[in-house]
Design an enzyme around this catalytic site. Structure first.
Site, PDB file in Angstrom:
ATOM      1  N   HIS A  77     -86.631 -72.430  16.263  1.00  0.00           N
ATOM      2  CA  HIS A  77     -86.180 -73.203  15.275  1.00  0.00           C
ATOM      3  C   HIS A  77     -85.135 -72.587  14.562  1.00  0.00           C
ATOM      4  CE1 HIS A  77     -89.498 -76.206  15.942  1.00  0.00           C
ATOM      5  NE2 HIS A  77     -89.184 -76.795  15.290  1.00  0.00           N
ATOM      6  N   CYS A 124     -85.315 -86.510  21.923  1.00  0.00           N
ATOM      7  CA  CYS A 124     -84.884 -85.184  20.857  1.00  0.00           C
ATOM      8  C   CYS A 124     -85.137 -84.216  20.915  1.00  0.00           C
ATOM      9  CB  CYS A 124     -85.533 -85.966  19.372  1.00  0.00           C
ATOM     10  SG  CYS A 124     -86.901 -85.658  19.305  1.00  0.00           S
ATOM     11  N   ASP A 160     -91.507 -78.931  22.708  1.00  0.00           N
ATOM     12  CA  ASP A 160     -93.259 -78.651  22.896  1.00  0.00           C
ATOM     13  C   ASP A 160     -93.217 -79.318  23.947  1.00  0.00           C
ATOM     14  OD1 ASP A 160     -93.699 -77.747  20.157  1.00  0.00           O
ATOM     15  OD2 ASP A 160     -93.725 -78.857  18.747  1.00  0.00           O
ATOM     16  N   ARG A 216     -88.740 -87.259  10.610  1.00  0.00           N
ATOM     17  CA  ARG A 216     -90.521 -87.110  10.953  1.00  0.00           C
ATOM     18  C   ARG A 216     -90.810 -86.859  10.060  1.00  0.00           C
ATOM     19  NH1 ARG A 216     -90.216 -82.744  15.335  1.00  0.00           N
ATOM     20  NH2 ARG A 216     -89.794 -81.059  13.214  1.00  0.00           N
ATOM     21  N   GLU A 258     -94.785 -85.354  22.895  1.00  0.00           N
ATOM     22  CA  GLU A 258     -94.784 -83.937  22.744  1.00  0.00           C
ATOM     23  C   GLU A 258     -96.117 -82.840  23.318  1.00  0.00           C
ATOM     24  OE1 GLU A 258     -93.523 -82.333  19.248  1.00  0.00           O
ATOM     25  OE2 GLU A 258     -94.398 -83.131  18.432  1.00  0.00           O
TER      26      GLU A 258
HETATM   27  C1  PEP Z   1     -89.836 -80.870  20.141  1.00  0.00           C
HETATM   28  O1  PEP Z   1     -90.523 -80.808  19.724  1.00  0.00           O
HETATM   29  O2  PEP Z   1     -88.781 -81.257  21.160  1.00  0.00           O
HETATM   30  C2  PEP Z   1     -89.220 -80.863  18.779  1.00  0.00           C
HETATM   31  C3  PEP Z   1     -87.537 -81.844  19.522  1.00  0.00           C
HETATM   32  O3  PEP Z   1     -89.659 -80.728  17.645  1.00  0.00           O
HETATM   33  P1  PEP Z   1     -89.781 -79.152  17.318  1.00  0.00           P
HETATM   34  O4  PEP Z   1     -88.175 -79.127  17.946  1.00  0.00           O
HETATM   35  O5  PEP Z   1     -89.315 -80.184  15.361  1.00  0.00           O
HETATM   36  O6  PEP Z   1     -90.743 -79.296  17.295  1.00  0.00           O
HETATM   37 MG    MG Z   2     -91.987 -80.729  17.699  1.00  0.00          MG
END
Ligand code: PEP
Ligand code: MG
Length: 537
Positions: A187, A498, A451, A328, A427
């Site tokens: 992240h 996304c 994920d 989200r 995911e």
């Molecule tokens: C993902 O898992 O692709 C996603 C968009 O959520 P995050 O990266 O915040 O886990």
């Molecule tokens: Mg995710």
């Protein structure tokens, strides 16, 4: 001039002063001082600097996370002015002829111990504050830049950065990130991309770099320390040409995102906080496809209240107007930890108590967020999206809670959008396999490829050692995406991506062939992806 290599997570160039951030507690050495009056003056100057840092932090927190959360910085200012603390330090400098760092460390430790031994819980908790202010003073005295004390835009070099630390940084003072740890789908890496900052991971860093001039080359995955004039010139030219290319891309602003064969894609942006909106507008995103609401929680020292969340969601909805904003719900846990949640240690946090699992357990926290989102839905085009779904049963439970919250709001005569769209993130492999049934129960799918790759390939997205094989192009991931889109369409709902893969323009044609309806990417990737769609069949 020295060069060090790492892995790049955002392609751009930065030139500037390096600020080395160390999390280790400083090793304070005792040295003898001859001129104790001068040493006391040195301490007083450091104290003034620490007070001004805390004042700036208070103002920043006040704007971003509200008065209650900002108050801690006022408390720290008061503690820094405390007579016992100050007298303790000055008398040690005078009587023992020691350096300020040592006097601060000794006084801080003694006072912290005293607080720790108190019965009263409130006073016990002050021990941590004393340690914090002592550390701040020592950092000022030794010139070890704490990240909140940057005096000029800098290249941040650190062993690792947690998302909670990154989110608190003042963006105007950041030029680039260079870390030893971290992985490209972490992240923190995603935040760097959102902020359009060149960032390198896996670099063997050295604290000696502090205060030196550096160049971060996000194209070659290279950091150059103490560059010579010729190299500086070369990189200034690259920066200039990058800026020109960016301008050229801007000619795509206002254009439709339609392929040659006439397929229209909804091209949205991913954000973490209202402040990211400037970049969303600048890059002409057609909506927000992923508002990672947990960053409101990460940037805060306590649970954000309904009002604080409402204000943030309303602001985004109002600025985006008729354009869609997909919020989200809380996706905490795994690498996104906040102290006040007390999530505790888990052996496998990525597969642990996180995201929707927390929300379905701590329904008080979930309901507060849902109330804030629903209230904000009266001010724009908001949809809700739930992360980490693995079953239809979860969706049913969520919907029951949402209905309860809606009933509450109705009873209070509070306006909200009765028909708010509710979608889920795909995911987990379970949600891919169940996507036919899930599609019957929701309004849209958004595929979280970060994920999904991690769980499909059984590769920890945080583990930089596995970056080489952490391949979102793996056929298992691509086939999953295809299947999810097909199942969405069979049920008459739309499907988007996304995760970071959505911005991979080498796959834009493939996604179009699969029938993708939406792509949501970091703001700076919006125009490059629009270009790829326009050039695709
Ligand atoms: C993902 O898992 O692709 C996603 C968009 O959520 P995050 O990266 O915040 O886990
Ligand atoms: Mg995710």
């Amino acid at each position: 001039m020295e060069k060090f290599f790492g892995k790049s997570i955002y392609q751009a160039v930065a030139i500037g002063k390096i600020a080395f951030s160390s999390k280790e507690k400083q090793q304070v050495r005792r040295t003898k001082v001859e001129d104790t009056a001068a040493e006391i003056e040195r301490f007083e100057n450091a104290k003034a600097e620490a007070l001004s840092q805390l004042g700036a932090l208070y103002e920043k927190a006040l704007k971003e996370v509200g008065e209650d959360n900002a108050a801690i910085f006022e408390v720290h200012q008061m503690m820094l002015e405390d007579d016992d603390f100050n007298d303790g330090i000055k008398s040690k400098i005078e009587t023992q002829q020691v350096n300020s760092e040592y006097a601060v460390a000794l006084t801080g430790d003694t006072m912290a111990e005293m607080f720790e031994n108190m019965e009263d819980e409130y006073f016990k908790a002050r021990a941590a504050d004393i340690k914090d202010i002592s550390e701040r003073l020592i950092n000022v005295l030794t010139g070890n830049g704490g990240l909140d004390s940057l005096s000029e835009p800098s290249i941040i070099v650190a062993e690792d950065l947690a998302p909670s630390e990154t989110i608190q940084l003042d963006k105007s003072k950041l030029l680039a990130f260079v870390t030893e740890l971290g992985s490209s789908n972490s992240h923190t890496a995603i935040l760097a991309r959102t902020m359009n900052l060149p960032a390198l991971i896996g670099v063997k860093i050295d604290r000696e770099w502090n205060d030196k001039t550096g160049i971060v080359d996000g194209y070659k995955g290279l950091v150059i320390i103490d560059p010579d004039e010729e190299t500086l010139e070369e990189y200034r030219a690259i920066q200039k040409s990058d800026a020109e290319k960016k301008e050229l891309l801007k000619t795509l602003r206002g254009k439709e995102t339609v392929s040659k064969s006439g397929k229209k894609i909804n091209l949205y942006a991913n954000i973490g906080k209202p402040a990211d909106l400037a970049s969303v507008i600048e890059n002409d995103a057609e909506g927000i496809g992923l508002f990672r609401s947990e960053f409101l929680y990460l940037g805060s020292s306590d649970f954000p209240t309904e009002e604080e969340q409402f204000a943030a969601y309303k602001k985004v909805a109002e600025i985006m107007g008729r354009r869609r904003v997909i919020i989200r719900t809380l996706d905490l846990g795994a690498d996104k930890q906040v102290d006040y949640f007390n999530l505790g240690h888990e052996d496998n946090p990525a597969m642990g108590y996180r995201a929707i699992r927390i929300c379905l357990d701590r329904t008080d926290i979930f309901k507060t967020q849902l109330r804030a989102i629903l209230r904000a839905s009266a001010f724009g085009n908001i949809s809700i999206m739930y992360p980490m779904i693995i079953s239809v049963d979860e969706v049913k439970k969520i919907k029951e809670i949402v209905e309860g919250v809606k009933a509450e709001l109705r009873a209070e005569n509070v306006k909200f959008n009765e028909d708010i769209e509710q979608g889920i993130m795909i995911e987990t492999p379970a949600s891919v396999i169940m996507s036919d049934e899930l599609a019957e129960n929701v309004d849209f799918f958004s595929i979280g490829t970060n994920d999904l790759t991690q769980y499909t390939l059984a590769i920890d997205r945080q583990n930089s050692k596995l970056d080489g094989i952490n391949d979102s192009h793996h056929p298992a991931v691509l086939r999953s995406i295809k299947k999810v889109i097909e199942n969405a369409h069979k049920a008459g709902i739309w499907a988007g991506i996304c995760g970071e893969l959505g911005a991979d323009t080498t796959l834009t044609q493939t996604f179009l062939d699969y029938g993708i309806d939406e792509l949501s990417v970091s703001p700076s990737f919006v125009l490059p992806v629009r270009k790829a769609v326009i050039n695709a069949d």
